[in-house]
Design an enzyme around this catalytic site. Structure first.
Site, PDB file in Angstrom:
ATOM      1  N   ARG A 124       0.832  -1.206   0.000  1.00  0.00           N
ATOM      2  CA  ARG A 124       0.000   0.000   0.000  1.00  0.00           C
ATOM      3  C   ARG A 124       0.865   1.255   0.000  1.00  0.00           C
ATOM      4  NH1 ARG A 124      -4.497   0.890   4.632  1.00  0.00           N
ATOM      5  NH2 ARG A 124      -2.620   1.146   5.913  1.00  0.00           N
ATOM      6  N   LYS A 163      -2.600   6.857   1.294  1.00  0.00           N
ATOM      7  CA  LYS A 163      -2.473   7.247   2.705  1.00  0.00           C
ATOM      8  C   LYS A 163      -1.526   8.445   2.766  1.00  0.00           C
ATOM      9  CE  LYS A 163      -2.284   5.022   7.254  1.00  0.00           C
ATOM     10  NZ  LYS A 163      -3.700   5.327   7.573  1.00  0.00           N
ATOM     11  N   GLU A 183     -16.458   6.459   4.408  1.00  0.00           N
ATOM     12  CA  GLU A 183     -15.693   5.957   5.545  1.00  0.00           C
ATOM     13  C   GLU A 183     -15.718   6.971   6.679  1.00  0.00           C
ATOM     14  OE1 GLU A 183     -11.478   5.547   4.722  1.00  0.00           O
ATOM     15  OE2 GLU A 183     -11.517   7.224   3.325  1.00  0.00           O
TER      16      GLU A 183
END
Length: 340
Positions: free
Chosen positions: A84, A185, A221
């Site tokens: 990721r 992220k 989210e």
């Protein structure tokens, strides 16, 4: 000041920064990653022209080390964090850090600070924070050509304590744009969620629940975790969207839910459907699994299962995930790497 291990109260750590003895650092220069190493200095020295300060080239990760009952240490799917991290780097026009070196660096940091891995049954873990920033001087809008990669460690308690239902409010703000950087992220996504979070906390809520940024119709989210729900028919569902973070905890729970016969699926979830879930929760590395007690929208509170008790499906999923992380139960192949 360096944190002394003898000063730590393992059961009351909180989720705060502490300066441990060692961290890992590697530099990107002249088109390649230099050899990294463990260092003791927790400070960073940057030029006022450093790219990170102006155009925000920054990515980070979060993962944990768990003390097992036999004293050894488990890492939970660090290879997924490495992957990721590489995807986030590509989205931010940064040079991906080699995934094998990422995992090896994590292990080095854990072992160098192993006395700070909290005891088994303390309810605490050693949190690892890998990050990368653009450091070369820029003035016009452009990508940096030099970068710093670091990993530091901090012993932490639960980000959200235990299986205690929490109250959330639907935000009027967007956390990330559709097809923007929501799946990476990167700090900018979290910076945009700070004001909504402050307002939510002032009004007694644990955090915000964000809707899709195009129609404001579907659940995306929470500010710091992914959403899941258990339908009235007993199915595990979680949002599928181009504006939410790729979650390692979510991917893990999708597999565990399948094993438990919950017929899991990623799909769009309308806000109205979310209000009518049998159970719901927040899931992520820091949050682990935190049950949703209620969701408030336009002044109306919608209770999900209970505001005081945790539902049986959430409890079972939580127990299985945590048991795998701490080595009490064997998980799917490759999920856990044991060190020390």
């Amino acid at each position: 000041m360096k944190q002394k291990v003898e000063d730590l109260d393992w059961k009351n750590l909180g989720f705060v920064y502490r300066d441990l003895p060692y961290r890992y650092e590697a530099k990107y220069k002249d088109g390649e990653w230099q050899e990294g190493k463990l260092i003791e200095d927790s400070t960073l020295v940057l030029s006022e022209g450093a790219e990170i300060l102006h155009y925000g080239q920054e990515i980070f990760e979060g993962l944990k080390a768990y003390r097992r009952e036999d004293g050894k240490i488990n890492l939970f799917r660090p290879d997924e964090n490495a992957h990721r991290f590489a995807l986030s780097a590509e989205r931010l026009a940064m040079p991906p850090f080699p995934e094998d070196r990422f995992v090896e660096a994590v292990k080095q940091v854990v072992l160098a600070n192993k006395e700070y891995v909290p005891p088994y049954d303390s309810g605490a873990t050693l949190y690892l924070r890998p990050f990368m920033i653009g450091t070369s001087n820029v003035l016009g809008v452009q990508a940096a050509n030099e970068y710093t990669f670091r990993i530091f460690a901090v012993p932490v308690g639960a980000y959200i304590k235990g299986l205690n239902p929490a109250d959330y409010i639907v935000s009027e703000y967007d956390r990330a744009a559709y097809a923007g950087t929501g799946q990476a992220k990167t700090s900018g996504n979290y910076a945009s969620s700070l004001l909504p979070s402050v307002e939510a906390h002032k009004n007694g809520f644990a955090d915000c629940l964000y809707l899709d940024p195009r129609e404001h119709k579907y659940v995306d989210e929470f500010g710091g975790a992914n959403f899941y729900g258990i339908t009235q028919e007993g199915q595990f569902v979680t949002p599928k969207s181009k504006s939410i973070l790729i979650s390692i905890t979510k991917r893990s729970l999708l597999e565990l839910a399948k094993k438990q016969g919950l017929n899991p699926v990623e799909r769009q979830i309308t806000l109205e459907e979310a209000f009518n879930m049998k159970e719901a929760g927040a899931m992520g590395t820091a949050a682990v699994i935190s049950p949703v007690g209620s969701i408030t929208y336009e002044g109306k509170k919608h209770v999900i299962y209970s505001e005081t008790e945790t539902g049986p499906v959430t409890t079972k999923l939580y127990n299985e995930l945590v048991d795998i992380q701490y080595g009490k139960q064997e998980g799917p192949e490759g999920w856990v790497q044991t060190i020390d």
